[in-house]
Scaffold this motif. Structure first.
Motif, PDB file in Angstrom:
ATOM      1  N   LEU A 111      49.424  30.211  48.115  1.00 26.26           N
ATOM      2  CA  LEU A 111      49.781  31.594  48.476  1.00 26.26           C
ATOM      3  C   LEU A 111      50.063  32.432  47.230  1.00 26.26           C
ATOM      4  O   LEU A 111      49.676  33.610  47.164  1.00 26.26           O
ATOM      5  CB  LEU A 111      50.987  31.605  49.412  1.00 26.26           C
ATOM      6  CG  LEU A 111      50.734  31.076  50.826  1.00 26.26           C
ATOM      7  CD1 LEU A 111      52.041  31.004  51.600  1.00 26.26           C
ATOM      8  CD2 LEU A 111      49.729  31.945  51.554  1.00 26.26           C
ATOM      9  N   LEU A 112      50.702  31.844  46.228  1.00 26.91           N
ATOM     10  CA  LEU A 112      50.972  32.583  44.985  1.00 26.91           C
ATOM     11  C   LEU A 112      49.681  32.894  44.231  1.00 26.91           C
ATOM     12  O   LEU A 112      49.542  33.979  43.660  1.00 26.91           O
ATOM     13  CB  LEU A 112      51.947  31.798  44.104  1.00 26.91           C
ATOM     14  CG  LEU A 112      53.393  31.760  44.608  1.00 26.91           C
ATOM     15  CD1 LEU A 112      54.232  30.838  43.733  1.00 26.91           C
ATOM     16  CD2 LEU A 112      53.982  33.157  44.644  1.00 26.91           C
ATOM     17  N   VAL A 113      48.732  31.958  44.221  1.00 28.40           N
ATOM     18  CA  VAL A 113      47.435  32.207  43.572  1.00 28.40           C
ATOM     19  C   VAL A 113      46.714  33.361  44.276  1.00 28.40           C
ATOM     20  O   VAL A 113      46.166  34.260  43.617  1.00 28.40           O
ATOM     21  CB  VAL A 113      46.567  30.924  43.557  1.00 28.40           C
ATOM     22  CG1 VAL A 113      45.124  31.240  43.192  1.00 28.40           C
ATOM     23  CG2 VAL A 113      47.151  29.905  42.604  1.00 28.40           C
ATOM     24  N   ILE A 114      46.722  33.350  45.612  1.00 26.78           N
ATOM     25  CA  ILE A 114      46.085  34.437  46.369  1.00 26.78           C
ATOM     26  C   ILE A 114      46.781  35.769  46.077  1.00 26.78           C
ATOM     27  O   ILE A 114      46.122  36.797  45.881  1.00 26.78           O
ATOM     28  CB  ILE A 114      46.072  34.121  47.875  1.00 26.78           C
ATOM     29  CG1 ILE A 114      45.151  32.937  48.153  1.00 26.78           C
ATOM     30  CG2 ILE A 114      45.634  35.332  48.690  1.00 26.78           C
ATOM     31  CD1 ILE A 114      45.228  32.403  49.574  1.00 26.78           C
ATOM     32  N   ALA A 115      48.114  35.774  45.990  1.00 23.14           N
ATOM     33  CA  ALA A 115      48.861  36.998  45.695  1.00 23.14           C
ATOM     34  C   ALA A 115      48.521  37.527  44.306  1.00 23.14           C
ATOM     35  O   ALA A 115      48.327  38.738  44.119  1.00 23.14           O
ATOM     36  CB  ALA A 115      50.360  36.739  45.814  1.00 23.14           C
ATOM     37  N   VAL A 116      48.423  36.631  43.315  1.00 27.07           N
ATOM     38  CA  VAL A 116      48.070  37.050  41.948  1.00 27.07           C
ATOM     39  C   VAL A 116      46.661  37.636  41.924  1.00 27.07           C
ATOM     40  O   VAL A 116      46.423  38.675  41.272  1.00 27.07           O
ATOM     41  CB  VAL A 116      48.214  35.868  40.963  1.00 27.07           C
ATOM     42  CG1 VAL A 116      47.567  36.182  39.621  1.00 27.07           C
ATOM     43  CG2 VAL A 116      49.674  35.517  40.766  1.00 27.07           C
ATOM     44  N   LEU A 117      45.718  37.010  42.614  1.00 23.94           N
ATOM     45  CA  LEU A 117      44.360  37.554  42.674  1.00 23.94           C
ATOM     46  C   LEU A 117      44.346  38.943  43.317  1.00 23.94           C
ATOM     47  O   LEU A 117      43.619  39.834  42.857  1.00 23.94           O
ATOM     48  CB  LEU A 117      43.433  36.598  43.432  1.00 23.94           C
ATOM     49  CG  LEU A 117      43.137  35.265  42.737  1.00 23.94           C
ATOM     50  CD1 LEU A 117      42.319  34.361  43.663  1.00 23.94           C
ATOM     51  CD2 LEU A 117      42.407  35.507  41.430  1.00 23.94           C
ATOM     52  N   CYS A 118      45.142  39.134  44.347  1.00 25.77           N
ATOM     53  CA  CYS A 118      45.226  40.465  44.993  1.00 25.77           C
ATOM     54  C   CYS A 118      45.789  41.499  44.035  1.00 25.77           C
ATOM     55  O   CYS A 118      45.298  42.636  43.958  1.00 25.77           O
ATOM     56  CB  CYS A 118      46.083  40.383  46.254  1.00 25.77           C
ATOM     57  SG  CYS A 118      45.299  39.532  47.631  1.00 25.77           S
ATOM     58  N   VAL A 119      46.831  41.125  43.278  1.00 23.56           N
ATOM     59  CA  VAL A 119      47.432  42.059  42.317  1.00 23.56           C
ATOM     60  C   VAL A 119      46.435  42.411  41.219  1.00 23.56           C
ATOM     61  O   VAL A 119      46.319  43.580  40.816  1.00 23.56           O
ATOM     62  CB  VAL A 119      48.738  41.475  41.731  1.00 23.56           C
ATOM     63  CG1 VAL A 119      49.207  42.272  40.522  1.00 23.56           C
ATOM     64  CG2 VAL A 119      49.820  41.443  42.795  1.00 23.56           C
ATOM     65  N   LEU A 120      45.705  41.430  40.718  1.00 21.93           N
ATOM     66  CA  LEU A 120      44.708  41.702  39.676  1.00 21.93           C
ATOM     67  C   LEU A 120      43.602  42.615  40.188  1.00 21.93           C
ATOM     68  O   LEU A 120      43.159  43.535  39.485  1.00 21.93           O
ATOM     69  CB  LEU A 120      44.119  40.388  39.144  1.00 21.93           C
ATOM     70  CG  LEU A 120      45.078  39.497  38.340  1.00 21.93           C
ATOM     71  CD1 LEU A 120      44.405  38.184  37.988  1.00 21.93           C
ATOM     72  CD2 LEU A 120      45.556  40.227  37.090  1.00 21.93           C
ATOM     73  N   ARG A 121      43.165  42.383  41.415  1.00 24.07           N
ATOM     74  CA  ARG A 121      42.122  43.245  41.996  1.00 24.07           C
ATOM     75  C   ARG A 121      42.646  44.661  42.205  1.00 24.07           C
ATOM     76  O   ARG A 121      41.945  45.642  41.949  1.00 24.07           O
ATOM     77  CB  ARG A 121      41.645  42.636  43.328  1.00 24.07           C
ATOM     78  CG  ARG A 121      40.701  43.492  44.103  1.00 24.07           C
ATOM     79  CD  ARG A 121      39.377  43.707  43.336  1.00 24.07           C
ATOM     80  NE  ARG A 121      38.475  44.506  44.116  1.00 24.07           N
ATOM     81  CZ  ARG A 121      38.295  45.823  43.958  1.00 24.07           C
ATOM     82  NH1 ARG A 121      38.958  46.469  43.037  1.00 24.07           N
ATOM     83  NH2 ARG A 121      37.447  46.480  44.713  1.00 24.07           N
ATOM     84  N   ALA A 122      43.898  44.775  42.627  1.00 23.96           N
ATOM     85  CA  ALA A 122      44.494  46.107  42.814  1.00 23.96           C
ATOM     86  C   ALA A 122      44.623  46.824  41.469  1.00 23.96           C
ATOM     87  O   ALA A 122      44.369  48.030  41.379  1.00 23.96           O
ATOM     88  CB  ALA A 122      45.856  45.982  43.487  1.00 23.96           C
ATOM     89  N   ARG A 123      45.013  46.088  40.420  1.00 21.88           N
ATOM     90  CA  ARG A 123      45.140  46.702  39.099  1.00 21.88           C
ATOM     91  C   ARG A 123      43.787  47.205  38.602  1.00 21.88           C
ATOM     92  O   ARG A 123      43.677  48.301  38.042  1.00 21.88           O
ATOM     93  CB  ARG A 123      45.730  45.696  38.106  1.00 21.88           C
ATOM     94  CG  ARG A 123      46.108  46.347  36.781  1.00 21.88           C
ATOM     95  CD  ARG A 123      46.703  45.363  35.843  1.00 21.88           C
ATOM     96  NE  ARG A 123      45.593  44.548  35.312  1.00 21.88           N
ATOM     97  CZ  ARG A 123      45.738  43.565  34.447  1.00 21.88           C
ATOM     98  NH1 ARG A 123      46.916  43.224  34.032  1.00 21.88           N
ATOM     99  NH2 ARG A 123      44.682  42.899  34.023  1.00 21.88           N
ATOM    100  N   THR A 124      42.729  46.427  38.826  1.00 21.53           N
ATOM    101  CA  THR A 124      41.380  46.864  38.451  1.00 21.53           C
ATOM    102  C   THR A 124      40.991  48.123  39.226  1.00 21.53           C
ATOM    103  O   THR A 124      40.413  49.049  38.663  1.00 21.53           O
ATOM    104  CB  THR A 124      40.355  45.733  38.715  1.00 21.53           C
ATOM    105  OG1 THR A 124      40.755  44.578  38.005  1.00 21.53           O
ATOM    106  CG2 THR A 124      38.966  46.147  38.296  1.00 21.53           C
ATOM    107  N   GLY A 125      41.314  48.148  40.510  1.00 29.32           N
ATOM    108  CA  GLY A 125      41.024  49.333  41.315  1.00 29.32           C
ATOM    109  C   GLY A 125      41.775  50.559  40.822  1.00 29.32           C
ATOM    110  O   GLY A 125      41.217  51.663  40.776  1.00 29.32           O
ATOM    111  N   ILE A 126      43.036  50.382  40.416  1.00 25.54           N
ATOM    112  CA  ILE A 126      43.829  51.500  39.886  1.00 25.54           C
ATOM    113  C   ILE A 126      43.219  52.002  38.587  1.00 25.54           C
ATOM    114  O   ILE A 126      43.126  53.214  38.357  1.00 25.54           O
ATOM    115  CB  ILE A 126      45.296  51.077  39.686  1.00 25.54           C
ATOM    116  CG1 ILE A 126      45.968  50.892  41.043  1.00 25.54           C
ATOM    117  CG2 ILE A 126      46.057  52.097  38.856  1.00 25.54           C
ATOM    118  CD1 ILE A 126      47.355  50.283  40.971  1.00 25.54           C
TER     119      ILE A 126
END
Length: 140
Positions: A111-126
């Motif tokens: 779950l933490l790996v999935i959360a980190v991947l989501c944060v990285l994708r959101a940062r790229t989108g920003i």
């Protein structure tokens, strides 16, 4: 008796003196003042009808928006509980293989790996959004 149909006459509501036929036009040749008075009264009636229409349209949109919002909230709650069931089920299913502590650690780590991947994708989108808004294009 005359076989011709006579036009229906209507008395003007403003002063009671002007007589109009069924189309709303005076029986005799109207003056400019009478034409303008008739135009203003028709414009007022049209504006009131348009306001009433827009009010009913806004009320409908508000009611539908509330319904849609409630349905989205219900869906989000159900998805949350489904994910919780998946997490608990995964811990229970992995328990015999990894032991209770190992199963909890494995599911938590995933779950933490999935959360980190989501944060990285959101940062790229920003970053892409900021580049598009500021007018500069990002290479790569």
């Amino acid at each position: 008796m005359d076989s011709e149909m006579e036009p229906v006459a209507v008395v003007d509501q403003d002063d009671g003196s002007q007589v109009h036929d069924e189309a709303g036009y005076p029986d005799d040749d109207p003056t400019l003042t009478e034409d303008l008075r008739l135009l203003v009264s028709q414009a007022k009636a049209f504006a009131q009808a348009e306001i009433a229409f827009q009010k009913s349209r806004a009320a409908y949109a508000a009611a539908e928006s509330r319904t849609i919002l409630v349905l989205f909230i219900a869906a989000a709650v159900l998805v949350f509980f489904a994910v919780m069931a998946l997490v608990v089920g995964s811990v229970i299913a992995l328990g015999p293989l990894l032991g209770p502590w190992g199963a909890m650690g494995a599911v938590t780590a995933l779950l933490l790996v999935i959360a980190v991947l989501c944060v990285l994708r959101a940062r790229t989108g920003i970053q892409r959004l900021m580049a598009a808004v500021s007018g500069r294009e990002e290479m790569g």
